[in-house]
Design an enzyme around this catalytic site. Structure first.
Site, mmCIF file in Angstrom:
data_model
loop_
_atom_site.group_PDB
_atom_site.id
_atom_site.type_symbol
_atom_site.label_atom_id
_atom_site.label_comp_id
_atom_site.label_asym_id
_atom_site.label_seq_id
_atom_site.Cartn_x
_atom_site.Cartn_y
_atom_site.Cartn_z
ATOM 1 N N ALA A 204 0.863 -1.171 0.000
ATOM 2 C CA ALA A 204 0.000 0.000 0.000
ATOM 3 C C ALA A 204 0.907 1.231 0.000
ATOM 4 O O ALA A 204 2.064 1.153 0.416
ATOM 5 C CB ALA A 204 -0.882 -0.023 1.229
ATOM 6 N N GLY B 169 0.524 -4.892 0.990
ATOM 7 C CA GLY B 169 -0.651 -4.964 0.123
ATOM 8 C C GLY B 169 -0.381 -5.696 -1.184
ATOM 9 O O GLY B 169 -1.297 -6.264 -1.781
ATOM 10 N N GLU C 169 -0.680 -9.271 -0.350
ATOM 11 C CA GLU C 169 -2.112 -9.536 -0.135
ATOM 12 C C GLU C 169 -2.881 -9.596 -1.461
ATOM 13 O O GLU C 169 -3.810 -10.383 -1.609
ATOM 14 C CB GLU C 169 -2.691 -8.458 0.789
ATOM 15 C CG GLU C 169 -2.138 -8.582 2.206
ATOM 16 C CD GLU C 169 -2.429 -7.369 3.069
ATOM 17 O OE1 GLU C 169 -2.065 -6.240 2.649
ATOM 18 O OE2 GLU C 169 -3.024 -7.534 4.140
ATOM 19 N N GLU D 92 4.251 -4.884 7.452
ATOM 20 C CA GLU D 92 3.453 -3.841 8.125
ATOM 21 C C GLU D 92 3.933 -3.561 9.539
ATOM 22 O O GLU D 92 3.988 -2.414 9.974
ATOM 23 C CB GLU D 92 1.962 -4.249 8.163
ATOM 24 C CG GLU D 92 1.254 -4.126 6.831
ATOM 25 C CD GLU D 92 1.382 -5.357 5.945
ATOM 26 O OE1 GLU D 92 2.203 -6.248 6.251
ATOM 27 O OE2 GLU D 92 0.656 -5.423 4.938
HETATM 28 N N1 DAK Z 1 4.627 3.139 -0.841
HETATM 29 C C1 DAK Z 1 5.015 4.284 -1.461
HETATM 30 N N2 DAK Z 1 6.173 4.402 -2.135
HETATM 31 C C2 DAK Z 1 6.961 3.334 -2.202
HETATM 32 C C3 DAK Z 1 6.618 2.097 -1.602
HETATM 33 C C4 DAK Z 1 5.376 2.025 -0.908
HETATM 34 N N3 DAK Z 1 4.939 0.878 -0.343
HETATM 35 N N4 DAK Z 1 7.618 1.220 -1.832
HETATM 36 C C5 DAK Z 1 8.534 1.884 -2.565
HETATM 37 N N5 DAK Z 1 8.159 3.141 -2.798
HETATM 38 C C6 DAK Z 1 8.856 4.192 -3.540
HETATM 39 C C7 DAK Z 1 10.069 4.699 -2.758
HETATM 40 O O1 DAK Z 1 9.670 5.672 -1.823
HETATM 41 C C8 DAK Z 1 10.922 5.253 -3.865
HETATM 42 O O2 DAK Z 1 10.407 6.524 -4.236
HETATM 43 P P1 DAK Z 1 11.415 7.762 -4.551
HETATM 44 O O3 DAK Z 1 12.203 7.959 -3.317
HETATM 45 O O4 DAK Z 1 12.236 7.287 -5.724
HETATM 46 O O5 DAK Z 1 10.487 8.881 -4.870
HETATM 47 C C9 DAK Z 1 10.679 4.298 -5.015
HETATM 48 O O6 DAK Z 1 9.446 3.630 -4.705
HETATM 49 C C10 DAK Z 1 11.758 3.247 -5.161
HETATM 50 O O7 DAK Z 1 11.923 2.619 -3.904
HETATM 51 P P2 DAK Z 1 13.349 2.441 -3.219
HETATM 52 O O8 DAK Z 1 14.281 3.522 -3.624
HETATM 53 O O9 DAK Z 1 13.103 2.237 -1.763
HETATM 54 O O10 DAK Z 1 13.825 1.083 -3.921
HETATM 55 P P3 DAK Z 1 14.809 -0.015 -3.316
HETATM 56 O O11 DAK Z 1 15.113 -0.934 -4.439
HETATM 57 O O12 DAK Z 1 15.964 0.630 -2.607
HETATM 58 O O13 DAK Z 1 13.960 -0.792 -2.217
HETATM 59 C C11 DAK Z 1 12.012 -1.894 -1.369
HETATM 60 C C12 DAK Z 1 12.868 -1.561 -2.626
HETATM 61 C C13 DAK Z 1 10.725 -2.586 -1.880
HETATM 62 C C14 DAK Z 1 12.775 -2.871 -0.478
HETATM 63 C C15 DAK Z 1 11.682 -0.598 -0.593
HETATM 64 O O14 DAK Z 1 11.149 0.345 -1.524
HETATM 65 C C16 DAK Z 1 10.670 -0.793 0.486
HETATM 66 O O15 DAK Z 1 11.007 -1.320 1.567
HETATM 67 N N6 DAK Z 1 9.440 -0.367 0.250
HETATM 68 C C17 DAK Z 1 8.384 -0.447 1.206
HETATM 69 C C18 DAK Z 1 7.897 -1.869 1.276
HETATM 70 C C19 DAK Z 1 6.835 -2.027 2.340
HETATM 71 O O16 DAK Z 1 7.075 -1.844 3.521
HETATM 72 N N7 DAK Z 1 5.648 -2.387 1.886
HETATM 73 C C20 DAK Z 1 4.531 -2.613 2.748
HETATM 74 C C21 DAK Z 1 3.769 -1.341 2.803
HETATM 75 S S1 DAK Z 1 2.613 -1.402 4.137
HETATM 76 C C22 DAK Z 1 -4.226 -0.869 6.363
HETATM 77 C C23 DAK Z 1 -4.388 -0.843 5.014
HETATM 78 C C24 DAK Z 1 -3.365 -1.317 4.222
HETATM 79 C C25 DAK Z 1 -2.205 -1.801 4.784
HETATM 80 C C26 DAK Z 1 -2.079 -1.817 6.129
HETATM 81 C C27 DAK Z 1 -3.091 -1.361 6.936
HETATM 82 N N8 DAK Z 1 -5.260 -0.338 7.179
HETATM 83 C C28 DAK Z 1 -5.827 0.888 6.779
HETATM 84 C C29 DAK Z 1 -5.348 -0.845 8.509
HETATM 85 C C30 DAK Z 1 -1.136 -2.199 3.934
HETATM 86 C C31 DAK Z 1 0.120 -1.867 4.314
HETATM 87 C C32 DAK Z 1 1.241 -2.028 3.444
HETATM 88 O O17 DAK Z 1 1.180 -2.526 2.349
#
Ligand code: DAK
Length: 260
Positions: free
Chosen positions: A66, A111, A114, A134
């Site tokens: 997400a 997400g 998921e 998360e």
């Molecule tokens: N959201 C927004 N931007 C993201 C992103 C994300 N999930 N993942 C990556 N990006 C963006 C980065 O900010 C970066 O943007 P710029 O800085 O270039 O503008 C670009 O994508 C490239 O990412 P990186 O530079 O970080 O690329 P790397 O190869 O170094 O790293 C990575 C790749 C996938 C390991 C890293 O980007 C990362 O850790 N990303 C986050 C992964 C993550 O934690 N995903 C889970 C998100 S939490 C809920 C509803 C929904 C949810 C929960 C609760 N309720 C309302 C209760 C769902 C939650 C999630 O999905």
């Protein structure tokens, strides 16, 4: 509807949906979820579509989660609405009559994992990575991960993935049954299309009723699931394809299914 965050493409009987925000690693913001939801509505209304393939654009990600930037400042009501939007959208994929194949071409985190879980079949490239990070962000999984992951891989393994936020690679995802096959990233889409074409050749009504029995059965007790299977089995005898398929076997010729 015009889409700006997803691409849709038709290849004969197959409909390909590509999440297309590669600069944000295809992270799901509300707009993308709404577009995905509209695309699923379009598929549901089109009986000429036999199979859907869902993938992500770019080299690195299926969906990296997400959109964290959008979630950062949400209040509780906005959080609940966002979670509901994601849940409703992903549920649409499961409730589509047509099978959905997830072609996981890189990061499938939060997400994104998921969304993969809501597909009927998951295949992945060898660079794919899965996880529910998360808890590292102070969040809980909000798009169905606490429900679908334990159903797919069992409660113990799902708990470890959800409690630790650790990321697993394609080999480990394959070992625990999260994905069916691993391919090179160059061949993943060809393999997804080959699988989709194989399914598309089968009797469409039988395939769709099979999906509905699997879906119904995974959310009910065995006896109710078996009762539903018997109803579905009876129902296929009203289709022309049942007559054609069984006659073709007896007549030792290939079946020619019309989808009726
Ligand atoms: N959201 C927004 N931007 C993201 C992103 C994300 N999930 N993942 C990556 N990006 C963006 C980065 O900010 C970066 O943007 P710029 O800085 O270039 O503008 C670009 O994508 C490239 O990412 P990186 O530079 O970080 O690329 P790397 O190869 O170094 O790293 C990575 C790749 C996938 C390991 C890293 O980007 C990362 O850790 N990303 C986050 C992964 C993550 O934690 N995903 C889970 C998100 S939490 C809920 C509803 C929904 C949810 C929960 C609760 N309720 C309302 C209760 C769902 C939650 C999630 O999905």
């Amino acid at each position: 509807m015009e889409f700006s965050n997803i691409l849709v493409e038709r290849k004969a009987d197959i409909f390909i949906i590509t999440i297309n925000r590669p600069k944000a690693l295809n992270a799901l913001n509300s707009e993308t979820l709404l577009e995905l939801s509209a695309a699923f509505d379009q598929v549901k209304e089109d009986p000429t579509i036999r199979v859907v393939i869902l993938t992500g654009s770019g080299e690195k990600a299926f969906v990296a989660g997400a959109d964290i930037a959008q979630m950062k400042d949400m209040n509780p009501m906005e959080g609940r609405r966002f979670s509901q939007l994601g849940q409703e959208t992903f549920r649409k994929a499961e409730l589509l009559p047509q099978p959905v194949i997830g072609a996981i071409n890189g990061f499938a985190l939060g997400g994104g994992c998921e969304l993969a879980l809501a597909c009927d079949i998951r295949i992945a490239s060898d660079n794919a990575k899965f996880g529910q990070p998360e808890v590292t962000l102070g969040l809980t999984a909000g798009f169905g991960g606490t429900q679908r992951l334990p159903r797919l891989v069992g409660s113990g393994l799902a708990s470890e993935i959800l409690f630790t936020g650790e990321i697993i690679d394609a080999q480990e995802a394959y070992r625990i049954g999260l994905i069916n096959h691993i391919y090179s990233k160059e061949t993943l889409m060809d393999e997804a299309l080959a699988l989709a074409q194989k399914i598309a050749k089968r009797a469409p009504i039988a395939v769709q009723l099979t999906k509905s029995a699997i879906q119904r059965g995974s959310n009910t007790d065995l006896d109710s699931g078996l009762a539903y299977e018997a109803e579905v089995f009876g129902l296929v005898f009203s289709s022309e394809d049942q007559k054609e398929g069984c006659s073709a076997f007896v007549e030792k010729r290939p079946a020619n299914f019309s989808g009726q």
